[in-house]
Design an enzyme around this catalytic site. Sequence first.
Site, PDB file in Angstrom:
ATOM      1  NE  ARG A  28      -2.430  -0.636   3.350  1.00 46.99           N
ATOM      2  CZ  ARG A  28      -2.995  -0.847   4.529  1.00 46.99           C
ATOM      3  NH1 ARG A  28      -4.253  -0.524   4.712  1.00 46.99           N
ATOM      4  NH2 ARG A  28      -2.320  -1.365   5.530  1.00 46.99           N
TER       5      ARG A  28
ATOM      6  CE  LYS B 170      10.363 -25.972  10.524  1.00 47.03           C
ATOM      7  NZ  LYS B 170      11.385 -25.059  11.012  1.00 47.03           N
TER       8      LYS B 170
ATOM      9  CD  GLU C 140       6.759 -21.381  19.139  1.00 50.99           C
ATOM     10  OE1 GLU C 140       7.163 -20.401  18.525  1.00 50.99           O
ATOM     11  OE2 GLU C 140       5.560 -21.609  19.363  1.00 50.99           O
TER      12      GLU C 140
ATOM     13  CG  ASP D 263      -0.033 -19.934  15.666  1.00 53.46           C
ATOM     14  OD1 ASP D 263      -0.221 -19.393  14.563  1.00 53.46           O
ATOM     15  OD2 ASP D 263       1.036 -19.842  16.297  1.00 53.46           O
TER      16      ASP D 263
ATOM     17  CG  HIS E 138       3.217 -25.615  11.795  1.00 51.29           C
ATOM     18  ND1 HIS E 138       3.185 -25.272  10.464  1.00 51.29           N
ATOM     19  CD2 HIS E 138       3.330 -24.449  12.456  1.00 51.29           C
ATOM     20  CE1 HIS E 138       3.266 -23.962  10.343  1.00 51.29           C
ATOM     21  NE2 HIS E 138       3.352 -23.438  11.540  1.00 51.29           N
TER      22      HIS E 138
HETATM   23  P1  NAD Z   1       2.462  -7.349   8.050  1.00 51.41           P
HETATM   24  O1  NAD Z   1       1.300  -6.700   8.733  1.00 51.41           O
HETATM   25  O2  NAD Z   1       3.833  -7.104   8.574  1.00 51.41           O
HETATM   26  O3  NAD Z   1       2.458  -6.888   6.517  1.00 51.41           O
HETATM   27  C1  NAD Z   1       1.290  -6.785   5.766  1.00 51.41           C
HETATM   28  C2  NAD Z   1       1.614  -6.278   4.383  1.00 51.41           C
HETATM   29  O4  NAD Z   1       0.395  -6.187   3.639  1.00 51.41           O
HETATM   30  C3  NAD Z   1       2.246  -4.893   4.323  1.00 51.41           C
HETATM   31  O5  NAD Z   1       3.232  -4.903   3.306  1.00 51.41           O
HETATM   32  C4  NAD Z   1       1.077  -3.995   3.893  1.00 51.41           C
HETATM   33  O6  NAD Z   1       1.486  -2.846   3.170  1.00 51.41           O
HETATM   34  C5  NAD Z   1       0.319  -4.922   2.993  1.00 51.41           C
HETATM   35  N1  NAD Z   1      -1.101  -4.512   2.881  1.00 51.41           N
HETATM   36  C6  NAD Z   1      -1.999  -4.426   3.871  1.00 51.41           C
HETATM   37  N2  NAD Z   1      -3.191  -3.978   3.370  1.00 51.41           N
HETATM   38  C7  NAD Z   1      -3.019  -3.804   2.039  1.00 51.41           C
HETATM   39  C8  NAD Z   1      -3.857  -3.368   0.978  1.00 51.41           C
HETATM   40  N3  NAD Z   1      -5.141  -3.013   1.171  1.00 51.41           N
HETATM   41  N4  NAD Z   1      -3.343  -3.305  -0.253  1.00 51.41           N
HETATM   42  C9  NAD Z   1      -2.042  -3.671  -0.480  1.00 51.41           C
HETATM   43  N5  NAD Z   1      -1.205  -4.091   0.481  1.00 51.41           N
HETATM   44  C10 NAD Z   1      -1.677  -4.158   1.730  1.00 51.41           C
HETATM   45  O7  NAD Z   1       2.125  -8.898   7.973  1.00 51.41           O
HETATM   46  P2  NAD Z   1       3.168 -10.136   7.911  1.00 51.41           P
HETATM   47  O8  NAD Z   1       3.618 -10.462   9.296  1.00 51.41           O
HETATM   48  O9  NAD Z   1       4.192  -9.876   6.876  1.00 51.41           O
HETATM   49  O10 NAD Z   1       2.215 -11.343   7.477  1.00 51.41           O
HETATM   50  C11 NAD Z   1       1.724 -11.501   6.157  1.00 51.41           C
HETATM   51  C12 NAD Z   1       0.964 -12.830   6.082  1.00 51.41           C
HETATM   52  O11 NAD Z   1       1.853 -13.887   6.373  1.00 51.41           O
HETATM   53  C13 NAD Z   1      -0.178 -12.948   7.103  1.00 51.41           C
HETATM   54  O12 NAD Z   1      -1.199 -13.725   6.523  1.00 51.41           O
HETATM   55  C14 NAD Z   1       0.473 -13.713   8.249  1.00 51.41           C
HETATM   56  O13 NAD Z   1      -0.468 -14.433   8.998  1.00 51.41           O
HETATM   57  C15 NAD Z   1       1.369 -14.654   7.474  1.00 51.41           C
HETATM   58  N6  NAD Z   1       2.509 -15.155   8.240  1.00 51.41           N
HETATM   59  C16 NAD Z   1       3.413 -14.297   8.773  1.00 51.41           C
HETATM   60  C17 NAD Z   1       4.500 -14.793   9.471  1.00 51.41           C
HETATM   61  C18 NAD Z   1       5.537 -13.884  10.036  1.00 51.41           C
HETATM   62  O14 NAD Z   1       6.516 -14.403  10.572  1.00 51.41           O
HETATM   63  N7  NAD Z   1       5.396 -12.576   9.949  1.00 51.41           N
HETATM   64  C19 NAD Z   1       4.654 -16.176   9.626  1.00 51.41           C
HETATM   65  C20 NAD Z   1       3.716 -17.037   9.045  1.00 51.41           C
HETATM   66  C21 NAD Z   1       2.652 -16.504   8.351  1.00 51.41           C
END
Ligand code: NAD
Length: 483
Positions: free
Chosen positions: A51, A181, A215, A234, A239
Amino acid sequence: MVSRVIPVDTFDLVIFGGTGDLARRKILPGLFRRYCAGQMPPEAQIIGAARSEMTDDEYRAFVREAVDEFGSTPHEPGQFDAFLGRVGYQRVDAKGSDGWEDLGARLRDDAVRAFYFSVGPALFGDLAERLRTFGLATQDTRIVVEKPFGHDLQSARALNRELAEHFNEGQIYRIDHYLGKETVQNLMAVRFGNMLFEPLWNAQHVDHIQITVAETVGVGGRGGYYDKSGAMRDMIQNHLMQLLCLIAMEPPARFEPDSVRDEKLKVIRALDPVEPHHVVRGQYAADENQPGYRAHVEDPRSTTESFVALKAHISNWRWAGTPFYLRTGKMLRARTSEIAVVFKDAPHSIFGAEAGRHRNMLAIRLQPNEGMTLDVTIKEPGPGGMRLVDVPLDMSFADALGPDGADMPDAYERLIMDVIRGNQTLFMRGDEVEAAWAWTDPIIESWARRGDVPKPYDPGGSGPDDALMLMHRDGRRWRDIKA
Ligand code: NAD
């Protein structure tokens, strides 16, 4: 041993959520490491899409910082700049029309096209729809979706339906990074590449199987998300279920996506409903060094679990009568993931009762120090009768395979390369995810119905005492949680 690197076809990879935490910590550093390993072709293109307003150069600086912070790799001079030269950025609004045509203009017709949905699941449907509407999805386009895939069966079905409106199942790559993994794939290699284990891999010879994913960290800054989810949603639903499937499934005819996934699905469908008294929930308490779970979440009386232990039964010919004990939690003694296959006693001890009870046990360590241990019974050295002792045949994959064994691609790297290759073997199919929810939903619903409150447990231990009792009642014990 030198690992072989086979470059993938050239690709355009768009990371929706390219400025997010997952992109920063896993996806972008992983891509750089594949670039340095020679697996990512020099013409490949990575486009961050999110965004915020950002230029290509600003995004490159963001990528450089992410790689430096979360996992660079030794590289030649100039290699980092060359990689960044393949990176660009496009602002898009997943819920509007801004940026989509510009994004389309950046994509090439002769490259594999993949879109990584690294955003919350609420945006999956919007992204899928816009990819179609703006003509960005070709016949061969792949989409990668992150967990959580739904909150329960109903929401997972709704997500599957939304995606299916725009993409067919062969184009949808649902990530469970555990499947990427190295050691998890080794489960299949150990089982189906060796003659030694498979004939014993059944209820006749296996007393029980235990799967532990422990963990040491708490929920930390993820409290808001985690409190709506809990350990069951979760960790167990995805997993641990995947590990259970790989350890329990029948040999697939081939190592091909649908052969493997069909067998995994059969395991999930053969799981009995779990008896309420076969599940233990816990929530970590405070100690003198740190606040407890409830201090990290909004609701000071939260009843979300940070620990689950349960006993599962698979009703099929291979496993009827062999329990599977699953356990996962936060703030435990050590960070470790392990599967232990505990074999039955020998049918008759020729050494008499004083020799004691001895069992073979195969433990497969997924992390840390990936490897396998096989407990074998031998004679305790020394004179004075036949005393028996169990000793481990211990193998660390890193030691056995040399430096390359220790330097394997991380799960995300491997899975992204599989997407580009078009190999879905290590991704969850829609019906698998739904079946997993269909099994976990009644457990979660029964907690809500009964107003169940998780048992508090001390940080740095092995969870609530009730979890130990779950095994003790059956005359068994958990393996120690240790690194
Ligand atoms: P985050 O909140 O850090 O990032 C979200 C991203 O989405 C940002 O880049 C934001 O700009 C973008 N975004 C949000 N609304 C938007 C819109 N309307 N249009 C365009 N872009 C938009 O989230 P994250 O931690 O990176 O997680 C992303 C996904 O991965 C989630 O589904 C989360 O559950 C999953 N996930 C994350 C992790 C982790 O370690 N962070 C691990 C496993 C799964």
